[in-house]
Design a protein around this motif. Structure first.
Motif, PDB file in Angstrom:
ATOM      1  N   GLU A   1     109.243 120.202 -17.740  1.00  0.00           N
ATOM      2  CA  GLU A   1     109.124 120.687 -16.487  1.00  0.00           C
ATOM      3  C   GLU A   1     110.045 121.382 -15.871  1.00  0.00           C
ATOM      4  OE1 GLU A   1     105.292 120.288 -13.491  1.00  0.00           O
ATOM      5  OE2 GLU A   1     107.053 118.492 -13.997  1.00  0.00           O
ATOM      6  N   ASP A   2     111.625 119.962 -15.997  1.00  0.00           N
ATOM      7  CA  ASP A   2     112.594 120.403 -14.707  1.00  0.00           C
ATOM      8  C   ASP A   2     112.772 121.358 -15.270  1.00  0.00           C
ATOM      9  OD1 ASP A   2     111.673 117.614 -13.720  1.00  0.00           O
ATOM     10  OD2 ASP A   2     113.341 116.581 -14.612  1.00  0.00           O
ATOM     11  N   TYR A   3     113.463 122.071 -16.788  1.00  0.00           N
ATOM     12  CA  TYR A   3     113.854 123.175 -16.753  1.00  0.00           C
ATOM     13  C   TYR A   3     112.664 123.837 -16.337  1.00  0.00           C
ATOM     14  CZ  TYR A   3     116.020 120.420 -20.404  1.00  0.00           C
ATOM     15  OH  TYR A   3     117.010 120.372 -21.480  1.00  0.00           O
ATOM     16  N   ALA A   4     112.153 123.791 -16.426  1.00  0.00           N
ATOM     17  CA  ALA A   4     111.004 125.566 -15.786  1.00  0.00           C
ATOM     18  C   ALA A   4     111.080 125.098 -14.269  1.00  0.00           C
ATOM     19  CB  ALA A   4     109.841 124.607 -16.034  1.00  0.00           C
ATOM     20  N   LYS A   5     111.493 124.502 -13.726  1.00  0.00           N
ATOM     21  CA  LYS A   5     111.898 125.106 -11.851  1.00  0.00           C
ATOM     22  C   LYS A   5     112.816 125.221 -11.567  1.00  0.00           C
ATOM     23  CE  LYS A   5     109.008 120.626 -10.505  1.00  0.00           C
ATOM     24  NZ  LYS A   5     108.672 119.490 -10.034  1.00  0.00           N
ATOM     25  N   ASN A   6     114.003 124.769 -12.562  1.00  0.00           N
ATOM     26  CA  ASN A   6     115.226 125.562 -12.364  1.00  0.00           C
ATOM     27  C   ASN A   6     115.968 126.714 -12.946  1.00  0.00           C
ATOM     28  OD1 ASN A   6     116.542 122.638 -11.692  1.00  0.00           O
ATOM     29  ND2 ASN A   6     117.131 121.983 -13.668  1.00  0.00           N
ATOM     30  N   TRP A   7     115.114 127.126 -13.800  1.00  0.00           N
ATOM     31  CA  TRP A   7     115.144 128.135 -14.692  1.00  0.00           C
ATOM     32  C   TRP A   7     114.106 129.307 -13.148  1.00  0.00           C
ATOM     33  CZ3 TRP A   7     112.610 126.954 -20.404  1.00  0.00           C
ATOM     34  CH2 TRP A   7     113.928 126.169 -20.927  1.00  0.00           C
ATOM     35  N   SER A   8     112.915 128.756 -12.771  1.00  0.00           N
ATOM     36  CA  SER A   8     111.818 129.772 -12.086  1.00  0.00           C
ATOM     37  C   SER A   8     113.007 130.167 -10.664  1.00  0.00           C
ATOM     38  CB  SER A   8     110.984 128.789 -11.704  1.00  0.00           C
ATOM     39  OG  SER A   8     110.959 127.944 -10.803  1.00  0.00           O
ATOM     40  N   ALA A   9     113.746 129.268 -10.109  1.00  0.00           N
ATOM     41  CA  ALA A   9     114.536 129.382  -9.481  1.00  0.00           C
ATOM     42  C   ALA A   9     115.316 130.522  -9.149  1.00  0.00           C
ATOM     43  CB  ALA A   9     115.326 128.077  -8.622  1.00  0.00           C
ATOM     44  N   ASN A  10     116.223 130.467 -10.509  1.00  0.00           N
ATOM     45  CA  ASN A  10     116.931 131.634 -10.292  1.00  0.00           C
ATOM     46  C   ASN A  10     115.992 132.540 -11.534  1.00  0.00           C
ATOM     47  OD1 ASN A  10     119.035 130.035  -9.908  1.00  0.00           O
ATOM     48  ND2 ASN A  10     119.044 128.615 -11.679  1.00  0.00           N
ATOM     49  N   GLU A  11     114.841 132.990 -11.379  1.00  0.00           N
ATOM     50  CA  GLU A  11     114.492 134.305 -11.558  1.00  0.00           C
ATOM     51  C   GLU A  11     113.967 134.849 -10.775  1.00  0.00           C
ATOM     52  OE1 GLU A  11     110.572 135.586 -14.720  1.00  0.00           O
ATOM     53  OE2 GLU A  11     111.095 132.947 -14.543  1.00  0.00           O
ATOM     54  N   PRO A  12     114.315 136.398 -10.630  1.00  0.00           N
ATOM     55  CA  PRO A  12     114.181 137.351  -9.810  1.00  0.00           C
ATOM     56  C   PRO A  12     112.014 137.339  -9.398  1.00  0.00           C
ATOM     57  CG  PRO A  12     114.640 139.025 -12.204  1.00  0.00           C
ATOM     58  CD  PRO A  12     115.831 137.239 -12.071  1.00  0.00           C
ATOM     59  N   LYS A  13     112.078 137.607  -8.885  1.00  0.00           N
ATOM     60  CA  LYS A  13     110.587 137.782  -8.709  1.00  0.00           C
ATOM     61  C   LYS A  13     109.616 139.089  -9.064  1.00  0.00           C
ATOM     62  CE  LYS A  13     110.522 133.407  -7.221  1.00  0.00           C
ATOM     63  NZ  LYS A  13     109.984 132.625  -8.335  1.00  0.00           N
ATOM     64  N   PRO A  14     108.916 139.588  -9.577  1.00  0.00           N
ATOM     65  CA  PRO A  14     108.716 140.698  -9.653  1.00  0.00           C
ATOM     66  C   PRO A  14     107.869 141.794  -8.201  1.00  0.00           C
ATOM     67  CG  PRO A  14     107.335 138.983 -10.379  1.00  0.00           C
ATOM     68  CD  PRO A  14     107.739 137.871  -9.751  1.00  0.00           C
ATOM     69  N   GLU A  15     109.227 142.435  -8.334  1.00  0.00           N
ATOM     70  CA  GLU A  15     108.849 143.584  -7.516  1.00  0.00           C
ATOM     71  C   GLU A  15     107.435 145.397  -7.743  1.00  0.00           C
ATOM     72  OE1 GLU A  15     112.538 144.289  -5.362  1.00  0.00           O
ATOM     73  OE2 GLU A  15     113.543 143.916  -6.599  1.00  0.00           O
ATOM     74  N   THR A  16     106.868 145.137  -6.888  1.00  0.00           N
ATOM     75  CA  THR A  16     106.152 146.795  -6.878  1.00  0.00           C
ATOM     76  C   THR A  16     106.270 147.767  -5.768  1.00  0.00           C
ATOM     77  OG1 THR A  16     104.242 145.669  -5.435  1.00  0.00           O
ATOM     78  CG2 THR A  16     104.124 145.152  -7.888  1.00  0.00           C
ATOM     79  N   TYR A  17     105.752 148.284  -6.381  1.00  0.00           N
ATOM     80  CA  TYR A  17     106.533 149.750  -5.388  1.00  0.00           C
ATOM     81  C   TYR A  17     105.225 150.677  -4.470  1.00  0.00           C
ATOM     82  CZ  TYR A  17     110.382 147.644  -6.891  1.00  0.00           C
ATOM     83  OH  TYR A  17     112.432 147.423  -7.545  1.00  0.00           O
ATOM     84  N   PHE A  18     104.824 150.959  -3.769  1.00  0.00           N
ATOM     85  CA  PHE A  18     104.250 151.676  -3.434  1.00  0.00           C
ATOM     86  C   PHE A  18     104.534 153.250  -2.747  1.00  0.00           C
ATOM     87  CE2 PHE A  18     100.712 153.923  -0.789  1.00  0.00           C
ATOM     88  CZ  PHE A  18     100.339 153.619  -0.707  1.00  0.00           C
TER      89      PHE A  18
ATOM     90  N   GLN B   1      96.010 153.107  -4.654  1.00  0.00           N
ATOM     91  CA  GLN B   1      96.130 152.101  -4.667  1.00  0.00           C
ATOM     92  C   GLN B   1      97.449 151.918  -5.355  1.00  0.00           C
ATOM     93  OE1 GLN B   1      96.277 150.373  -1.139  1.00  0.00           O
ATOM     94  NE2 GLN B   1      95.233 152.792  -1.025  1.00  0.00           N
ATOM     95  N   PHE B   2      97.815 152.840  -6.225  1.00  0.00           N
ATOM     96  CA  PHE B   2      98.454 152.350  -7.209  1.00  0.00           C
ATOM     97  C   PHE B   2      99.750 151.912  -7.086  1.00  0.00           C
ATOM     98  CE2 PHE B   2     101.486 153.913 -10.158  1.00  0.00           C
ATOM     99  CZ  PHE B   2     101.286 153.539 -11.687  1.00  0.00           C
ATOM    100  N   GLN B   3     100.287 150.813  -7.584  1.00  0.00           N
ATOM    101  CA  GLN B   3     101.708 150.513  -7.502  1.00  0.00           C
ATOM    102  C   GLN B   3     102.716 150.303  -8.644  1.00  0.00           C
ATOM    103  OE1 GLN B   3     100.248 146.426  -5.892  1.00  0.00           O
ATOM    104  NE2 GLN B   3     101.660 147.316  -3.928  1.00  0.00           N
ATOM    105  N   GLY B   4     103.643 151.180  -8.854  1.00  0.00           N
ATOM    106  CA  GLY B   4     104.373 150.566  -9.711  1.00  0.00           C
ATOM    107  C   GLY B   4     105.016 149.348  -9.849  1.00  0.00           C
ATOM    108  N   GLY B   5     106.078 149.536 -10.740  1.00  0.00           N
ATOM    109  CA  GLY B   5     107.053 148.060 -10.466  1.00  0.00           C
ATOM    110  C   GLY B   5     106.017 146.766 -11.715  1.00  0.00           C
ATOM    111  N   VAL B   6     106.592 146.022 -11.426  1.00  0.00           N
ATOM    112  CA  VAL B   6     106.161 144.461 -12.893  1.00  0.00           C
ATOM    113  C   VAL B   6     105.060 143.834 -11.895  1.00  0.00           C
ATOM    114  CG1 VAL B   6     106.421 142.488 -14.047  1.00  0.00           C
ATOM    115  CG2 VAL B   6     107.806 144.509 -13.415  1.00  0.00           C
ATOM    116  N   VAL B   7     103.527 143.879 -12.742  1.00  0.00           N
ATOM    117  CA  VAL B   7     102.645 143.252 -12.170  1.00  0.00           C
ATOM    118  C   VAL B   7     102.284 141.723 -13.163  1.00  0.00           C
ATOM    119  CG1 VAL B   7     100.010 143.102 -11.815  1.00  0.00           C
ATOM    120  CG2 VAL B   7     101.350 145.176 -10.853  1.00  0.00           C
ATOM    121  N   GLU B   8     102.198 140.482 -13.015  1.00  0.00           N
ATOM    122  CA  GLU B   8     102.657 139.817 -13.952  1.00  0.00           C
ATOM    123  C   GLU B   8     101.442 138.620 -13.764  1.00  0.00           C
ATOM    124  OE1 GLU B   8     106.227 136.857 -15.791  1.00  0.00           O
ATOM    125  OE2 GLU B   8     105.849 136.734 -13.728  1.00  0.00           O
TER     126      GLU B   8
END
Length: 428
Positions: A237-254, A132-139
């Motif tokens: 925390e306000d900075y955190a919310k702004n940064w996370s909104a513009n941050e690409p989400k980790p992707e995995t690949y099967f 069940q291995f997945q490549g990509g980013v796991v955070e």
């Protein structure tokens, strides 16, 4: 462009001091000063000791080390301070990093911010063995069990992973007749911190896990500078919310072909420089691989890297053999080597700990950690210990000034200012 802070003799005030943020309470002012030093090194304990000595001289009551082998010097500096004041245990305290380092300098280290490299390695091996291995980013963060503050049970597990002869020598060097005596002393050390502080840190952890609090993840010079200038955790925390909104989400690949191969029940691990016995990343990676090997009945082969020049030949020799269900690479320094070898051998599964490249082949799983979340707990613990003792200064000693260490520093700051607010509202 990387900027490495110079280290000078003790007492030179240019060692990365940030001005305090103060909140008024009655007739007194309660504030927290955060001293920070980038040593430019991960393998020079003398630099870590010098940096910590300077911070202690400036009043640091707790110092968080995020500098690998350099950070061992932080423990020495705090230990020397306690000895000079005829104290067997802190405060002042140090906070360890990566593994459960508490036992390395008993009485000095109040807790460690663990990066659960073992969890990342175990999960990747499990995926491979179950096809069940997945490549990509796991955070992995607090919610995923990827970071945490150490407990006594974590310390016991780390100490017990050492070979019997090594444990015996360590106990002798530390001046304990048995492991039970060591653990009892560590428990006494923790008891120097009131229960309400541990409870407050647990409360913060739960709020982060439940999504009630968003921790900033600074990964650039501009972002960490914003956090250095902030004096309230809500602003951060306000900075955190702004940064996370513009941050690409980790992707995995099967990949179907990667997961239709016949497993050999053999896995391999390539250690970074330092190898087994580093009391950090390499040892934690071994714990995860060993656990998986026992659970799935695997043969575990280990290769040591004596220098960066060993990365490519070590990885290539393993991949070329075609014998391994998965090859584990420990540490971000191997990122380029893993990328090259994974490209050459597209049917081989790899996992790299702490390494990231947006163009990494999909037969590589990149395990990253939310160090900012774990460091938030370290910052809260440090600040509450200081404030409870009527102190206003804590410190952090880091290695090279690179993006991943901004995550540590930013989280530590966030936790310290959360603690300042908590202390004002609950204890002042």
């Amino acid at each position: 462009m990387k900027k490495l802070f110079s280290l000078f003799l003790i007492g030179i005030l240019a060692l990365g001091v940030v001005a305090s943020g103060c909140i008024s309470g009655g007739e007194e002012k309660t504030g927290i000063n955060i001293l920070y030093t980038y040593t430019g090194s991960f393998g020079d304990p003398a630099k870590g000791k010098q940096a910590a000595q300077a911070q202690l001289q400036q009043g640091a009551w707790v110092i968080y080390q995020v500098a690998g082998g350099t950070g061992l010097g932080v423990f020495e500096a705090v230990g020397d301070y306690l000895d000079a004041n005829d104290k067997k245990m802190g405060p002042p305290f140090a906070i360890g990093v990566d593994s459960a380092q508490d036992w390395i300098k008993p009485g000095v280290i109040i807790a460690s911010m663990m990066k659960r490299v073992d969890v990342g390695v175990y999960n990747a091996v499990k995926q491979a063995e179950e096809n069940q291995f997945q490549g990509g980013v796991v955070e992995l963060g607090l919610k995923e069990g990827g970071v945490k503050l150490s407990t006594i049970e974590d310390v016991k597990a780390m100490f017990d992973s050492l070979p019997a002869d090594v444990k015996e020598k360590k106990l002798k060097d530390l001046g304990f007749e048995s492991e039970d005596e060591l653990i009892q002393f560590l428990e006494q050390t923790r008891n120097q911190v009131p229960d309400w502080i541990w409870d407050a840190v647990d409360d913060l952890q739960n709020q982060i896990i439940n999504g009630q609090i968003i921790v900033p993840k600074a990964t650039s010079k501009d972002q960490i500078e914003l956090l250095r200038k902030a004096d309230e955790w809500k602003t951060m925390e306000d900075y955190a919310k702004n940064w996370s909104a513009n941050e690409p989400k980790p992707e995995t690949y099967f990949n179907e072909s990667l997961n239709s191969r016949q497993n050999t029940k053999k896995i391999a691990i390539v250690y970074d420089v330092g190898g087994r016995g580093d009391l950090s990343f390499n040892d934690m990676a071994y714990l995860g691989a060993e656990k998986a090997a026992k659970e799935f009945g695997l043969q575990l082969d280990e290769l040591q890297s004596n220098s960066e020049n060993d990365y490519l030949p070590n990885l290539r020799s393993l991949a070329k053999s075609g014998e391994y269900d998965i090859i584990i690479a420990v540490g971000f320094m191997m990122t380029n080597a893993v990328k090259q070898v994974a490209t050459e051998y597209p049917n081989q599964r790899f996992v790299i700990i702490d390494g990231y490249d947006p163009e990494m082949p999909h037969n590589v799983q990149m395990v990253l950690f939310k160090e900012n979340e774990g460091s938030t707990l370290a910052g809260a613990l440090a600040a509450l210990i200081a404030l409870n003792d009527n102190k206003d200064t804590i410190g952090i000693v880091l290695g090279m000034e690179i993006p991943v260490l901004y995550k540590f520093e930013g989280g530590y700051r966030f936790g310290a200012y959360w603690a300042l607010d908590y202390y004002k509202n609950h204890k002042q």
